[in-house]
Scaffold this active site. Sequence first.
Site, PDB file in Angstrom:
ATOM      1  N   ASP A 116       0.856  -1.203  -0.116  1.00  0.00           N
ATOM      2  CA  ASP A 116      -0.036   0.222  -0.102  1.00  0.00           C
ATOM      3  C   ASP A 116       0.903   1.137   0.067  1.00  0.00           C
ATOM      4  OD1 ASP A 116      -1.899  -1.738   0.175  1.00  0.00           O
ATOM      5  OD2 ASP A 116      -2.650  -1.516   2.428  1.00  0.00           O
ATOM      6  N   ASP A 134     -14.516  -5.696  -4.275  1.00  0.00           N
ATOM      7  CA  ASP A 134     -14.801  -5.462  -3.179  1.00  0.00           C
ATOM      8  C   ASP A 134     -16.154  -6.206  -2.690  1.00  0.00           C
ATOM      9  OD1 ASP A 134     -12.411  -4.411  -3.100  1.00  0.00           O
ATOM     10  OD2 ASP A 134     -12.786  -2.462  -2.552  1.00  0.00           O
TER      11      ASP A 134
END
Lengths: 201, 253
Positions: free
Chosen positions: B11, B130
Site C-alpha cells: 500500500d 470488494d
Amino acid sequence: MVAIVDYGAGNLTSVIKAFHAVGADVRLIDSIDGLAGAEALVVPGVGHFAATASLGPDWRAAVREAIDSGMPTLGICLGLQWLFEGSEEAPDTPGLGMIRGRCFRLEGPVKVPHVGWNTLDLPSRPSRLFDGIASGVSAYFTHSYAAPCVAETAATTTHAVSFSSAVERDLVFGVQFHPEKSGTTGLKILTNFLRVARERR
Amino acid sequence: MLAKRLIACLDVRDGSVVKGINFEGLRKAGDPAELAARYNEEGIDELTVLDVTATLEGRRALLDTIRQVSARLFIPLAVGGGIRSMDDARAVIDAGADKVSLNSAALADPALITALAGIYGSQAVIVAIDAKRGPNGFEVFGRSGTTREAREAVGWAREAADRGAGEILLTSIDRDGTRSGFDCELTAAVSTAVPIPVIASGGAGTPEHFREVFSAGCADAALAASIFHFSEHAVRDLKQFLASHGVPMRLDW
C-alpha cells in the site's frame, strides 16, 4: 544489438528492461528495414493470434532470410506460437511455419487462461537455451492457446494437457512463458540466447 | 503443475509504503523498491502496488514508484488504486506495470475492461471486486468499500470475465484487516463461477488461512500485506508450510 519486433501486440517495456538487465543493446523495430545490423531477433507479443497478421508475407520472408543467414531468433509467448504454421485462435492467419504444427486452445478441468508459475520439464537432449538450467524449474505463463509437442520441443509443461513450453532448432528458439517475468531463471535463459548470438558474431 | 501464487501487496502513499514495515537491513523503512526487492529474494510470486493517494502529486509519485520497483524486479507487477481511464492505465503500464487493477472505474464503465484488454491483452487487466455479505448475498461495493453497488459478486465477476478481464482480485470487506482468515465461501463461490483465475484477499492472519483458501476457497492466488511483514522469512516459511501440506508452490527462485 537485439532487434525486438514491435507489431502492436502488447506492452514491450518488460521485455526491453530484461534484455538491458542481461547486458544487451536493444532496438525496437516496426519494419523489416530494422533487421539490418541486428545480431539477434526477438518476436514478443501477447494477446490474440490475429495480431500476428501484422507480420505479413514481407515479414515472414525477411525473418526466414535472416534466420537462414545466421540470425538467432527468439519468439516469446505469442511469438513462439507464430513460429508454428498457425493457430486455432485465428485459422486464417498464417504463422512463420518454421516449425510444423498448429497451436490449440487449452482445455480441461483447469482454469484457462493458464496464469502463473508452472514447471518446465526438460528432455535429456542438450539445449543451448536451457544450458545450466535444471529440469523442473518454474517459469511465469499467461496464455490460453499452446503449441503441440513436436521434434523441436525443448521443454514441456502440463496444464491439463502437455504442450511445448519451449522449442529450439538450430537458430530458431521459442518460449511460451515470459522470461522477462520469470525471475533469475528467465534472465538466465535470455543470457543463454544472447550467448548464441555473440558466438556467431 | 501450476503453482498457487502468493502475492504481496504494497500500500503506497506519496511514494512510501504505509503500514508498518520493520525489516532489518532496509536502508529506508517503507521504500517500495527495497521492500519489493526483499520480497523477490524471499520468493514472492508476484507483487501488487496499491496506490492509496488521491492527490495529483501522489499520482506522479506513484509513477516514480512503479519505475523504481520494476527496475529491479523480474516477476509480475500489478498496479491498482485510482485507475479511472485509458490514460491512467497507459501511464502505469508505460512506467513498468504488467497488469492494471480496475475497481470503481470498471463498475462505472464496464466497457473500459474490454477497451484495455483490446490494447494490452486480457492478461494485463485485473478486475478488483470488494464484496461484503448482505441480505442479497455477496454485495459489491465501490469507492474503496464505501458505496454499495446494485450488483452481486458472482454475477459481476462473470460479467468482468466475459468483458475480457484476465483475473479477478476478490477482497472480503468483512474480513479485511481482521486477520481472522479469508472468506472461503465467497472465494469459492466466485472462483468456481468464472473460467479465469481468482486472487483471494482480506483476512490473512496465519499460514493455515492460506491453506484453507487454496483448498476450500478454490483460490488460484492469495494476496496479503501485513502478514508478510511479521518476520524476515515470512514468505519463505509460508511457502514451505503450504508445500508440506500438499499445496503446489514455486520453491525455486
